[in-house]
Design a protein around this motif. Structure first.
Motif, short mmCIF file in Angstrom:
data_model
loop_
_atom_site.label_atom_id
_atom_site.label_comp_id
_atom_site.label_asym_id
_atom_site.label_seq_id
_atom_site.Cartn_x
_atom_site.Cartn_y
_atom_site.Cartn_z
N ARG A 1 0.83 -1.21 0.00
CA ARG A 1 0.00 0.00 0.00
C ARG A 1 0.86 1.26 0.00
NH1 ARG A 1 -3.06 -2.98 3.72
NH2 ARG A 1 -2.11 -1.94 5.51
N ARG B 1 -7.28 -5.18 -4.15
CA ARG B 1 -7.59 -4.41 -5.35
C ARG B 1 -8.45 -5.17 -6.35
NH1 ARG B 1 -1.59 -1.60 -5.59
NH2 ARG B 1 -1.82 -0.59 -3.58
N ALA C 1 -10.35 -3.66 -1.11
CA ALA C 1 -9.34 -2.63 -1.36
C ALA C 1 -7.94 -3.19 -1.16
CB ALA C 1 -9.58 -1.44 -0.45
N ARG D 1 -10.16 -5.46 -11.77
CA ARG D 1 -8.93 -5.06 -11.08
C ARG D 1 -9.03 -3.57 -10.76
NH1 ARG D 1 -3.39 -4.05 -12.41
NH2 ARG D 1 -3.82 -3.71 -14.62
N LEU D 2 -8.62 -3.19 -9.57
CA LEU D 2 -8.70 -1.79 -9.16
C LEU D 2 -7.32 -1.16 -9.19
CD1 LEU D 2 -11.15 -2.31 -6.16
CD2 LEU D 2 -11.68 -1.92 -8.59
N THR D 3 -7.27 0.08 -9.61
CA THR D 3 -6.00 0.79 -9.78
C THR D 3 -5.91 1.92 -8.77
OG1 THR D 3 -6.10 0.29 -12.14
CG2 THR D 3 -4.60 2.05 -11.47
N PRO D 4 -4.78 2.02 -8.05
CA PRO D 4 -4.64 3.12 -7.09
C PRO D 4 -4.52 4.47 -7.80
CG PRO D 4 -2.85 1.50 -6.86
CD PRO D 4 -3.61 1.14 -8.09
N LEU E 1 -8.85 4.39 -4.93
CA LEU E 1 -8.78 3.46 -6.07
C LEU E 1 -9.73 3.90 -7.17
CD1 LEU E 1 -8.98 0.19 -3.93
CD2 LEU E 1 -6.93 1.02 -5.08
#
Lengths: 312, 487
Positions: free
Chosen positions: A191, B117, B114, B223-226, B139
């Motif tokens: 993170r 992700r 989260a 898929r999650l992207t920061p 995200l």
């Protein structure tokens, strides 16, 4: 005098009859089961061996794509791309070929940052079970013209078609790369880092690969050093077997895999193990769809018999 | 002149069966209701559906497919209907009009993880709604088509959608981990998985971009992207289109993959400026909207590279957005460009082809020449960084012959893109619009392989037939747009 197109030469060698196998660098030769089926297969049914042609066809640095024949080794390709400060997201196992790496579909240790092997393939020319040269996809970085056969070919272990020539997306070679290691909890680390190329964990030690702009690598390295990590030469030695799991389940590995050595790719879910795990069976529906696709593309099951993507 | 295939009267038993499984108010079959679902966002129409269904669960989608199948009807999946290639347009088959399965009531975000992700969503979740829901956790969902305020994730999966930020982040396929799919026989299959290497063929990859021809997605793992820690959005303006296009190639050649690299040129700049008042230089021939993101210090280095390459290619000014508000305003100009066109002419036809990035200059010149030959005005607002052209032919449909000229010019633009080594479509899909061009890009053997994949999923050709492939699956002849279609 015309020189025969090497793809057509390969297509001729493949022909349209009899079992045939395409050999690359043999670095992942046993993934999905040995070719030819069970040990002791008689020579009469032993698949003929063919190889994909070699050589770089075109590389335009400003395009950030490269057209290369599938028999070329990843190392050779990477050397050629390096002249323009570019690279590809394919793992360069010693002697592995471009076609072999794509057919096996296993990504390298940089998957977290560079993405999976399957996303690198833009266009494929393969030899079909009928001995025809077939094109899938297209040469541009973006393309939705027709169905995405390229994704199907990656990881198919040469059971749908035999890769002869491909167009790959290239990426800028990072300005700087640095490995760090230390006794740091890896999951919270993810993170705090921006697009690390890799985070590895063996249950006690965490390794991080940072790459990109020099200033960014130095800033993130400084943060890691302040947490107790230190620069190292490279990744730990990677155990020979691998399995794939939900990345959310990795933290329990230290308990469940206590008896054996492992190196887990944090954020990805690939786990490298010292002892083989039996492959997980796909669902009945996935098996059935896979069987139907195989029967349509290779009704006689002549392409790489014995190797099965469902047993990867 | 529009010629329609005779549409059979709705067979009551079909609707009765559908209403019994769903509920009467979620099965539409009056003439008015059916007319609303004759089109998507393209100009293409063909015929009417027999019924339009709004399932609210996977089981209801399965029921729709089974009932349609029992009645010999094709099934057309539809999200928000923002498609530009006719992919969701109903085409009547031998058995009558198809059943349209609208996924907009399957609109729940099922879970957000989260830490790892990953989010599971239903197909009717709107693209921007998902990113808004994710924002508090830092995200987002990376694919960002211009229609993201209204298009659905299911539609993005069907079309393998793109958007400006796909340059650095990849198209939809790279952001889809798993899809639960209702197949042509009404059965359910989970393709892919949240682990990195699910066993078996990459059926997930084959399904994404299949335009509703292989099944209907009912649950999707994305898929999650920061959010990047730092972003720089820049506007560069040029006095010639050539210089702007050369600058695009030069930025990529400098070893930089910006998060986005967009071009707006010609009369479009003025139209956009009048619309959003973002301070776009209206006397420029072309502007580039360039975004770089990453860690703060690296972003500064990247921004300097963009600035110096831009100046080298004659950028008059390099404007850097000072804050989020200015950045949002610049993007609003880009994303509302198509709406701004109405200030110039009442109608437009938007094309979508891709060329090698190094051929941008010559293909843009060719597009201008084509428009001039057909006495049309052309404007380009496009994803320059990945060579994805969006030539926009603006016209007034009331002028006699205007539509014919638009179609003739469009055909030539597609041909010019292919001649430059490009492809038919970068993000809009083939649908009905481009299927006649498929043989220009693919050989009979290439197309045959695509037919095989399709038939492996749907042996009876019931899922969105007549789309993508130039002939009914399995037949040898390559016909063009189906009879009765009005393009």
């Amino acid at each position: 005098v015309s020189v025969a197109d090497p793809i057509l030469v390969m297509a001729d060698e493949v022909g349209s009859e009899g079992p045939v196998t395409c050999v690359g660098g043999r670095t992942q030769w046993l993934v999905g089961g040995p070719v030819g089926g069970s040990v002791g297969t008689s020579t009469a049914t032993k698949p003929r061996e063919v190889r994909a042609p070699v050589g770089l066809v075109t590389f335009e640095a400003a395009e950030m794509t490269v057209r290369v024949r599938a028999g070329t080794t990843v190392t050779e390709l990477d050397d050629a791309l390096g002249a323009a400060n570019q690279t590809v997201a394919l793992p360069g196992w010693d002697g592995a070929t471009v076609g072999g790496v794509l057919a096996v579909g296993q990504s390298g240790l940089r998957r977290l940052g560079w993405g999976p092997v399957r996303d690198a393939l833009l266009e494929a020319r393969y030899v079909s079970a009928e001995g025809a040269v077939v094109k899938a996809g297209g040469p541009t970085v973006k393309n939705v013209s027709g169905f995405d056969l390229c994704r199907l070919l990656v990881g198919s272990l040469g059971t749908i078609g035999l890769l002869a020539e491909v167009v790959l997306r290239t990426r800028p070679r990072p300005e700087v790369s640095a490995w760090l290691a230390g006794p740091v909890e890896p999951f919270s680390l993810r993170r705090r880092l921006h697009r690390p190329a890799s985070i590895l964990w063996d249950g006690t030690t965490t390794w991080v690969l940072l790459d990109g702009r020099g200033v960014d690598v130095s800033d993130q390295s400084a943060m890691l050093v302040s947490m107790g990590m230190a620069g190292v030469e490279g990744p730990p030695s990677i155990p020979p077997h691998r399995t794939s799991m939900n990345p959310g389940g990795l933290s329990s590995l230290a308990v469940t895999a206590a008896a054996e050595t492992f190196v887990a790719e944090v954020g990805v879910g690939t786990v490298h193990l010292s002892t083989p795990r039996s492959p997980r069976a796909p669902s009945a529906e996935v098996l059935e769809l896979g069987r139907r696709i195989k029967d349509r593309f290779d009704p006689a099951h002549r392409l790489n018999p014995g190797r099965d993507p469902a047993r990867r | 002149v529009r010629t329609r295939r005779a549409v059979e009267p709705v067979i009551d038993s079909l609707c009765t069966d559908l209403q019994a499984e769903l509920s009467p108010e979620r099965v539409h079959s009056t003439s008015l209701e059916l007319s609303l679902y004759e089109r998507d966002a393209s100009m293409i129409t063909s015929s009417r559906a027999a019924a339009v269904c709004f399932p609210t669960s996977t089981a209801e989608v399965q029921a729709c497919v089974r009932i349609a199948r029992r009645h010999g009807r094709a099934i057309v999946a539809r999200g928000a209907g923002t498609g530009l290639a006719g992919g969701a347009v109903p085409v009547a088959g031998d058995g009558g009009g198809p059943v349209i399965v609208v996924t907009t009531k399957l609109d729940r975000i099922l879970s957000i993880d989260a830490e790892n992700r990953v989010a599971w969503v239903e197909p009717g979740v709107i693209n921007l709604d998902l990113s808004r829901a994710l924002a508090p956790q830092g995200l987002h969902f990376a694919p960002d088509p211009s229609s993201q305020q209204s298009c659905t994730i299911g539609g993005n999966v069907a079309n393998n959608s793109g958007g400006p930020h796909c340059l650095a982040y990849g198209v939809t396929s790279a952001h889809i981990l798993a899809v639960e799919v209702v197949l042509a026989d009404g059965s359910l299959a989970l393709l892919g998985g949240v682990d990195p290497d699910p066993p078996g063929l990459d059926l997930r990859g084959a399904f994404v971009g299949s335009e509703g021809t292989m099944g209907i997605a009912t649950r999707i793992a994305v898929r999650l992207t920061p959010q990047p820690p730092a972003v720089r959005t820049m506007l560069l303006d040029f006095t010639t289109v050539d210089a702007a296009a050369e600058c695009v190639s030069a930025i990529i050649a400098a070893g930089l993959v910006p998060a986005a690299l967009e071009m707006i040129e010609g009369a479009m700049i003025e139209a956009v400026e009048e619309f959003v008042h973002a301070g776009f230089p209206t006397d420029a021939a072309a502007v580039l909207l360039v975004e770089v993101d990453g860690l703060p210090r690296g972003v500064e280095v990247d921004a300097d590279v963009v600035r110096s390459v831009g100046e080298q290619w004659g950028a008059r000014t390099v404007r850097v957005a000072a804050d989020d508000a200015e950045r949002a305003l610049l993007w609003k100009g880009r994303k509302s460009a198509f709406g701004a066109v109405a200030r110039i002419k009442p109608n437009y036809y938007l094309h979508d082809t891709v060329v090698p990035r190094t051929k941008l200059v010559e293909v843009l010149r060719e597009i201008y020449a084509i428009a001039e030959r057909h006495d049309l005005l052309v404007m380009n607002v496009f994803h320059a960084g990945d060579g994805n052209l969006h030539p926009l032919l603006v016209f007034d449909a009331r002028e006699p012959g205007a539509i014919d000229r638009v179609h003739a010019a469009g055909d030539e633009i597609v041909a010019a893109s292919l001649a430059a080594g490009g492809v038919l479509t970068g993000e809009h899909g083939v649908g009905l619009e481009k299927k006649a061009f498929m043989p220009d890009l693919f050989s009979a053997d290439d197309l045959d392989a695509q037919v095989r994949l399709r038939l492996a999923f749907d042996p009876d050709d019931l899922m969105n037939p007549d789309k993508v492939l130039p002939s009914p699956a399995g037949c040898g002849d390559l016909q063009s747009v189906p009879e009765g279609v009005w393009v």
